[in-house]
Design an enzyme around this catalytic site. Structure first.
Site, mmCIF file in Angstrom:
data_model
loop_
_atom_site.group_PDB
_atom_site.id
_atom_site.type_symbol
_atom_site.label_atom_id
_atom_site.label_comp_id
_atom_site.label_asym_id
_atom_site.label_seq_id
_atom_site.Cartn_x
_atom_site.Cartn_y
_atom_site.Cartn_z
ATOM 1 N N GLN A 102 0.841 -1.194 0.000
ATOM 2 C CA GLN A 102 0.000 0.000 0.000
ATOM 3 C C GLN A 102 0.872 1.238 0.000
ATOM 4 O OE1 GLN A 102 -3.368 -0.535 3.045
ATOM 5 N NE2 GLN A 102 -1.920 -2.134 3.562
ATOM 6 N N ASN A 103 2.192 1.030 0.157
ATOM 7 C CA ASN A 103 3.095 2.170 0.289
ATOM 8 C C ASN A 103 3.397 2.793 -1.064
ATOM 9 O OD1 ASN A 103 3.061 1.560 2.940
ATOM 10 N ND2 ASN A 103 5.058 0.556 2.973
ATOM 11 N N ASP A 105 6.301 4.626 -1.397
ATOM 12 C CA ASP A 105 7.661 5.127 -1.205
ATOM 13 C C ASP A 105 8.734 4.425 -2.033
ATOM 14 O OD1 ASP A 105 8.007 2.653 0.163
ATOM 15 O OD2 ASP A 105 7.537 3.563 2.095
ATOM 16 N N HIS A 120 -1.475 1.435 -4.253
ATOM 17 C CA HIS A 120 -1.882 2.846 -4.198
ATOM 18 C C HIS A 120 -0.982 3.745 -5.039
ATOM 19 C CE1 HIS A 120 -4.029 1.925 -0.141
ATOM 20 N NE2 HIS A 120 -4.825 1.758 -1.149
ATOM 21 N N CYS A 131 -2.142 16.058 -19.769
ATOM 22 C CA CYS A 131 -1.787 15.147 -20.875
ATOM 23 C C CYS A 131 -1.384 13.756 -20.384
ATOM 24 C CB CYS A 131 -0.681 15.749 -21.737
ATOM 25 S SG CYS A 131 0.941 15.697 -20.947
ATOM 26 N N CYS A 149 4.078 20.407 -16.097
ATOM 27 C CA CYS A 149 4.512 19.589 -17.231
ATOM 28 C C CYS A 149 4.996 20.515 -18.342
ATOM 29 C CB CYS A 149 3.285 18.797 -17.688
ATOM 30 S SG CYS A 149 3.469 17.844 -19.171
ATOM 31 N N GLY A 188 2.934 -4.612 8.883
ATOM 32 C CA GLY A 188 2.850 -3.168 9.092
ATOM 33 C C GLY A 188 1.662 -2.465 8.470
HETATM 34 P P1 NAD Z 1 -1.397 2.895 8.763
HETATM 35 O O1 NAD Z 1 -0.679 4.193 8.868
HETATM 36 O O2 NAD Z 1 -2.872 2.917 8.821
HETATM 37 O O3 NAD Z 1 -0.905 1.877 9.907
HETATM 38 C C1 NAD Z 1 0.443 1.611 10.187
HETATM 39 C C2 NAD Z 1 0.541 0.267 10.888
HETATM 40 O O4 NAD Z 1 1.912 -0.012 11.118
HETATM 41 C C3 NAD Z 1 -0.155 0.195 12.260
HETATM 42 O O5 NAD Z 1 -0.957 -0.968 12.313
HETATM 43 C C4 NAD Z 1 1.011 0.103 13.255
HETATM 44 O O6 NAD Z 1 0.698 -0.671 14.413
HETATM 45 C C5 NAD Z 1 2.067 -0.575 12.412
HETATM 46 N N1 NAD Z 1 3.459 -0.337 12.839
HETATM 47 C C6 NAD Z 1 3.958 0.637 13.638
HETATM 48 N N2 NAD Z 1 5.294 0.505 13.771
HETATM 49 C C7 NAD Z 1 5.657 -0.587 13.050
HETATM 50 C C8 NAD Z 1 6.899 -1.236 12.797
HETATM 51 N N3 NAD Z 1 8.056 -0.773 13.283
HETATM 52 N N4 NAD Z 1 6.882 -2.354 12.015
HETATM 53 C C9 NAD Z 1 5.727 -2.846 11.505
HETATM 54 N N5 NAD Z 1 4.515 -2.252 11.724
HETATM 55 C C10 NAD Z 1 4.484 -1.141 12.474
HETATM 56 O O7 NAD Z 1 -0.858 2.223 7.454
HETATM 57 P P2 NAD Z 1 -1.602 1.464 6.284
HETATM 58 O O8 NAD Z 1 -2.410 0.345 6.841
HETATM 59 O O9 NAD Z 1 -0.567 1.169 5.283
HETATM 60 O O10 NAD Z 1 -2.630 2.511 5.677
HETATM 61 C C11 NAD Z 1 -2.230 3.837 5.397
HETATM 62 C C12 NAD Z 1 -2.315 4.257 3.931
HETATM 63 O O11 NAD Z 1 -1.448 5.371 3.843
HETATM 64 C C13 NAD Z 1 -1.756 3.256 2.969
HETATM 65 O O12 NAD Z 1 -2.766 2.959 2.118
HETATM 66 C C14 NAD Z 1 -0.615 3.960 2.232
HETATM 67 O O13 NAD Z 1 -0.966 4.146 0.878
HETATM 68 C C15 NAD Z 1 -0.514 5.326 2.800
HETATM 69 N N6 NAD Z 1 0.803 5.687 3.396
HETATM 70 C C16 NAD Z 1 1.945 5.235 2.817
HETATM 71 C C17 NAD Z 1 3.182 5.551 3.370
HETATM 72 C C18 NAD Z 1 4.428 5.044 2.701
HETATM 73 O O14 NAD Z 1 4.460 4.895 1.487
HETATM 74 N N7 NAD Z 1 5.472 4.709 3.470
HETATM 75 C C19 NAD Z 1 3.229 6.329 4.537
HETATM 76 C C20 NAD Z 1 2.028 6.802 5.092
HETATM 77 C C21 NAD Z 1 0.819 6.450 4.513
HETATM 78 ZN ZN ZN Z 2 1.229 17.608 -19.746
#
Ligand code: NAD
Ligand code: ZN
Length: 251
Positions: A102-103, A105, A120, A131, A149, A188
Site C-alpha cells: 500500500q506504500n 515510497d 496505491h 496530458c 509539465c 505493518g
Molecule cells: P497505517 O498508517 O494505517 O498503519 C500503520 C501500521 O503499522 C499500524 O498498524 C502500526 O501498528 C504498524 N506499525 C507501527 N510501527 C511498526 C513497525 N516498526 N513495524 C511494523 N509495523 C508497524 O498504514 P496502512 O495500513 O498502510 O494505511 C495507510 C495508507 O497510507 C496506505 O494505504 C498507504 O498508501 C498510505 N501511506 C503510505 C506511506 C508510505 O508509502 N510509506 C506512509 C504513510 C501512509
Molecule cells: Zn502535460
C-alpha cells in the site's frame, strides 16, 4: 515471541507460494511516518483537506505545499530497512513471489524486490493532470509549486488519493496473487484502508495461512490471521530469516 518466530519459519519453509501485503508500518523504521497512530501524519493534517482527490482538484498548490512536498522530501531521502531487505531476501531465495504494497515510497524496489504491486501507486513519479505524461521525481522542478509539465499542465503524484479508484491492473493482479498464495505475510498495516484490507480475506478464503507482523493488533488479528507476531517489521524479519537459515542451509 520465539515460538511464533519458529512457527513462521516452519510455515514459510513448507509454503509453495508466499505473498506479502505491506503497509506504512514497514517503512516507519526508514523514517517515513505512517498516517495513523503516534507520530502519524493525521495528527498534524486533516486527511480530507490534503489527501482527498477533491482537495487536489480544488487547490493543487495547497496540497503540494503541505502533504506532497513533505512526503516527497522524506521519501526521496529514505533508505530501505531490514523489513524491506528481509522480504527481498525471501524473494531472492525463491521463498516469496509477490509483494502487494500500500506504500507509495518505492522502498521495496530499492531493497531489490522485483515483483511489487503498488496498490496505491507511487510518489516516485509525477503525472500531468492534463496530458498524462509521467516524470520521475528527480526530473521535476520544484521551484514553482505546483510543478508543471512541459505542456503547462499541473503535475500530481502518480498515487491514489482518497476518493479515487485503485488502478485496474493493480487491483486484479493483487486479487489473483492473494487468491493463489498458500501463505500471506501481512506486515505493518492497520488493515483499515479498503479495498487493500480485503487481500488477506481473499487469501484466507482460498485456504492460505495468514501471518501478521505488527506491534499492535488489527481488525485482522482475531478473525483472519492465524497468528500475530507482535513486533517491529525489521526485527521480526531478521529473526525469521535467521531461523530459516538455521532450518535449511540453502535459504
Ligand atoms: P497505517 O498508517 O494505517 O498503519 C500503520 C501500521 O503499522 C499500524 O498498524 C502500526 O501498528 C504498524 N506499525 C507501527 N510501527 C511498526 C513497525 N516498526 N513495524 C511494523 N509495523 C508497524 O498504514 P496502512 O495500513 O498502510 O494505511 C495507510 C495508507 O497510507 C496506505 O494505504 C498507504 O498508501 C498510505 N501511506 C503510505 C506511506 C508510505 O508509502 N510509506 C506512509 C504513510 C501512509
Ligand atoms: Zn502535460
Amino acid at each position: 515471541m520465539n515460538e511464533l518466530i519458529k512457527r513462521a519459519a516452519k510455515d514459510l519453509a513448507a509454503a509453495g507460494n508466499v505473498v506479502a501485503l505491506t503497509g506504512a508500518g514497514i517503512s516507519i523504521e526508514s523514517g517515513i511516518p505512517p498516517f495513523r497512530g503516534k507520530g502519524g501524519l493525521w495528527e498534524r493534517f486533516d486527511p480530507m483537506e490534503y489527501a482527498h482527490i477533491d482537495a487536489l482538484m480544488r487547490d493543487p498548490a495547497k496540497v503540494w505545499k503541505v502533504l506532497v512536498k513533505e512526503m516527497k522530501e522524506i521519501v526521496d531521502q529514505a533508505e530501505p530497512n531490514d523489513g524491506h531487505k528481509g522480504l527481498a531476501k525471501l524473494e531472492a531465495r525463491d521463498k516469496l513471489k509477490t509483494i502487494i504494497t500500500q506504500n507509495v515510497d518505492g522502498l521495496h524496489q530499492a531493497a531489490g524486490s522485483t515483483d511489487v504491486i503498488e496498490y496505491h501507486g507511487t510518489f516516485a513519479w509525477q503525472r500531468c493532470m492534463d496530458c498524462g505524461k509521467k516524470y520521475e521525481n528527480r526530473e521535476v522542478d520544484l521551484s514553482e509549486i505546483p510543478p508543471r509539465c512541459n505542456c503547462g499542465g499541473i503535475l500530481r503524484p502518480d498515487a491514489v488519493f482518497f476518493g479515487e479508484m485503485i488502478p485496474q491492473d493493480a487491483m486484479w493482479r493483487s486479487r489473483q496473487a492473494a487468491s493463489d498464495c498458500d501463505l500471506m505475510l501481512v506486515v505493518g498495516t492497520s488493515a483499515v484502508v479498503q479495498p487493500a484490507a480485503l487481500m488477506p480475506v481473499y487469501a484466507k478464503e482460498s485456504g492460505a495461512k495468514v501471518v501478521e507482523i505488527n506491534p499492535e493488533k488489527t481488525p485482522l488479528t482475531r478473525e483472519i490471521s492465524d497468528y500475530l507476531i507482535m513486533g517491529a517489521g525489521g526485527d521480526v524479519m531478521n529473526r525469521i530469516i535467521l531461523e530459516l537459515e538455521l532450518k535449511t542451509d540453502n535459504i
